[in-house]
Scaffold this motif. Structure first.
Motif, PDB file in Angstrom:
ATOM      1  N   SER A  28      27.889 -94.767 -20.594  1.00  0.00           N
ATOM      2  CA  SER A  28      27.880 -96.138 -21.123  1.00  0.00           C
ATOM      3  C   SER A  28      29.269 -96.531 -21.607  1.00  0.00           C
ATOM      4  CB  SER A  28      26.853 -96.272 -22.247  1.00  0.00           C
ATOM      5  OG  SER A  28      27.156 -95.415 -23.328  1.00  0.00           O
ATOM      6  N   GLU A  31      31.187 -97.534 -18.537  1.00  0.00           N
ATOM      7  CA  GLU A  31      30.817 -98.885 -18.104  1.00  0.00           C
ATOM      8  C   GLU A  31      31.418 -99.940 -19.027  1.00  0.00           C
ATOM      9  OE1 GLU A  31      26.881-101.732 -17.564  1.00  0.00           O
ATOM     10  OE2 GLU A  31      26.814 -99.939 -18.815  1.00  0.00           O
ATOM     11  N   THR A  54      19.844 -93.183 -16.794  1.00  0.00           N
ATOM     12  CA  THR A  54      20.782 -94.240 -16.393  1.00  0.00           C
ATOM     13  C   THR A  54      20.062 -95.425 -15.750  1.00  0.00           C
ATOM     14  OG1 THR A  54      21.210 -93.094 -14.279  1.00  0.00           O
ATOM     15  CG2 THR A  54      22.712 -92.646 -16.108  1.00  0.00           C
ATOM     16  N   GLU A  55      18.982 -95.136 -15.028  1.00  0.00           N
ATOM     17  CA  GLU A  55      18.226 -96.223 -14.402  1.00  0.00           C
ATOM     18  C   GLU A  55      17.512 -97.063 -15.449  1.00  0.00           C
ATOM     19  OE1 GLU A  55      15.740 -94.318 -11.538  1.00  0.00           O
ATOM     20  OE2 GLU A  55      17.407 -93.811 -10.200  1.00  0.00           O
ATOM     21  N   GLY A  58      19.908 -99.124 -17.388  1.00  0.00           N
ATOM     22  CA  GLY A  58      20.568-100.171 -16.615  1.00  0.00           C
ATOM     23  C   GLY A  58      22.061 -99.948 -16.433  1.00  0.00           C
ATOM     24  N   PRO A  60      25.001 -99.286 -14.207  1.00  0.00           N
ATOM     25  CA  PRO A  60      25.185 -99.397 -12.757  1.00  0.00           C
ATOM     26  C   PRO A  60      26.250 -98.426 -12.237  1.00  0.00           C
ATOM     27  CG  PRO A  60      26.484-101.062 -13.842  1.00  0.00           C
ATOM     28  CD  PRO A  60      25.772-100.298 -14.947  1.00  0.00           C
ATOM     29  N   ASN A  61      26.386 -98.385 -10.923  1.00  0.00           N
ATOM     30  CA  ASN A  61      27.486 -97.674 -10.268  1.00  0.00           C
ATOM     31  C   ASN A  61      27.586 -96.205 -10.674  1.00  0.00           C
ATOM     32  OD1 ASN A  61      28.184-100.205  -9.166  1.00  0.00           O
ATOM     33  ND2 ASN A  61      29.557-100.643 -10.863  1.00  0.00           N
ATOM     34  N   HIS A  63      27.009 -92.362  -9.654  1.00  0.00           N
ATOM     35  CA  HIS A  63      26.911 -91.582  -8.422  1.00  0.00           C
ATOM     36  C   HIS A  63      26.830 -90.095  -8.741  1.00  0.00           C
ATOM     37  CE1 HIS A  63      28.084 -95.139  -5.991  1.00  0.00           C
ATOM     38  NE2 HIS A  63      28.784 -95.432  -7.081  1.00  0.00           N
ATOM     39  N   TYR A  78      30.268 -92.528 -13.430  1.00  0.00           N
ATOM     40  CA  TYR A  78      30.343 -93.984 -13.367  1.00  0.00           C
ATOM     41  C   TYR A  78      31.641 -94.336 -12.654  1.00  0.00           C
ATOM     42  CZ  TYR A  78      31.291 -98.798 -14.588  1.00  0.00           C
ATOM     43  OH  TYR A  78      31.607-100.141 -14.514  1.00  0.00           O
ATOM     44  N   ASP A  81      33.759-100.910  -9.961  1.00  0.00           N
ATOM     45  CA  ASP A  81      33.718-101.627  -8.688  1.00  0.00           C
ATOM     46  C   ASP A  81      35.048-101.646  -7.955  1.00  0.00           C
ATOM     47  OD1 ASP A  81      31.036-102.277  -8.834  1.00  0.00           O
ATOM     48  OD2 ASP A  81      31.395-104.132  -9.958  1.00  0.00           O
TER      49      ASP A  81
END
Length: 265
Positions: A28, A31, A54-55, A58, A60-61, A63, A78, A81
């Motif tokens: 977090s 992010e 993590t889901e 919320g 994102p990104n 892996h 994380y 983008d």
């Protein structure tokens, strides 16, 4: 749902709670600051819990990456983008480094020897990823920020001298996994039936292993012998090994189900 409630809905022990809190804080923060952030190496069970976290949170990104395809131990990272995920994870700026340990042809070391020798340097298991032992060498994965420490510290495994060099992830040599292919029929896809087939034992013995908490199905503990197994499931039993149900076929004239299992040897 707040952080504490979210973690409590997933954790099954105080150790899980502590681990998930660390994962939540790390990812977090990445992010929030929009910079790469990665966990330590996680076991299969830990990966499942971390993914749920993590889901539901919320984030994102995120892996999963273990350094090589099919790695058992992986980090969750994380990736902002502005990076191409695969390109970043495999780069020199990614979270995982690789080290090759070369040994003399006269020394015969196994996986457990390398693992013990590396941990003897005072590092925790979660710093290490998968370990691949080959002829006169061992390639292993490590959190990148710990690689310099190991390169400077590790010079022997027991009485065997080792020479360490850092290598690109693309140079890792993964030994071919040896498997025994088992084709059989079972009365049902119950866990005890499939285990009995794959590990060549009676159902009652399989039930004993399951009820004793010695079995994992898809990396999660299971204690119910009647749990249904599906195609692709991975079953591991303490003291017996691991196997994968690679195919579930049709039903025979006698009403039994055809299955194909790969047992790792």
């Amino acid at each position: 749902m707040d952080k504490q409630s979210l973690i409590a809905s997933i954790a099954q022990s105080p150790e899980d709670t502590l681990l998930l809190a660390k994962i939540y804080d790390k990812l977090s923060a990445g992010e929030r600051r929009n910079i790469p952030a990665a966990t330590a190496f996680l076991t299969g069970r830990e990966q499942i819990m971390a993914r749920q976290l993590t889901e539901r949170a919320g984030i994102p990104n995120v892996h999963a990456f273990g350094g090589v395809k099919g790695a058992e131990r992986q980090v969750l990272c994380y990736v902002p983008d502005y990076y191409e995920p695969e390109e970043f994870l495999c780069s020199e700026d990614g979270p995982i480094g690789a080290i090759r340990a070369k040994i003399s042809a006269y020394d015969h070391l196994e996986h457990r020897d390398f693992l013990g020798g590396i941990l003897a340097q005072g590092i925790r298991r979660e710093v290490l990823g998968d370990i691949f032992v080959g002829e006169e060498r061992c390639d292993f994965l490590v959190l990148r920020d710990m690689a310099p420490y190991l390169l400077g510290q590790l010079s022997s495994i027991g009485r065997a001298k080792v020479t360490l060099t850092e290598i690109p992830l693309s140079d890792i040599q993964v030994p071919e996994q040896k498997v025994k292919v088992i084709r059989d029929t079972v009365a049902s896809l119950r866990l005890d039936s499939v285990m009995a087939s794959g590990f060549s034992m009676g159902r009652s013995k399989a039930q004993t292993f399951i009820s004793a908490g010695k079995v994992q199905l898809d990396h999660l503990p299971v204690t119910k012998a009647d749990r249904e197994v599906s195609e692709g499931a991975v079953i591991s039993a303490r003291g017996l090994g691991k196997m994968k149900v690679t195919a579930v076929g049709g039903t025979t004239k006698k009403g039994r189900i055809s299955i194909t299992i790969e047992r790792y040897i």
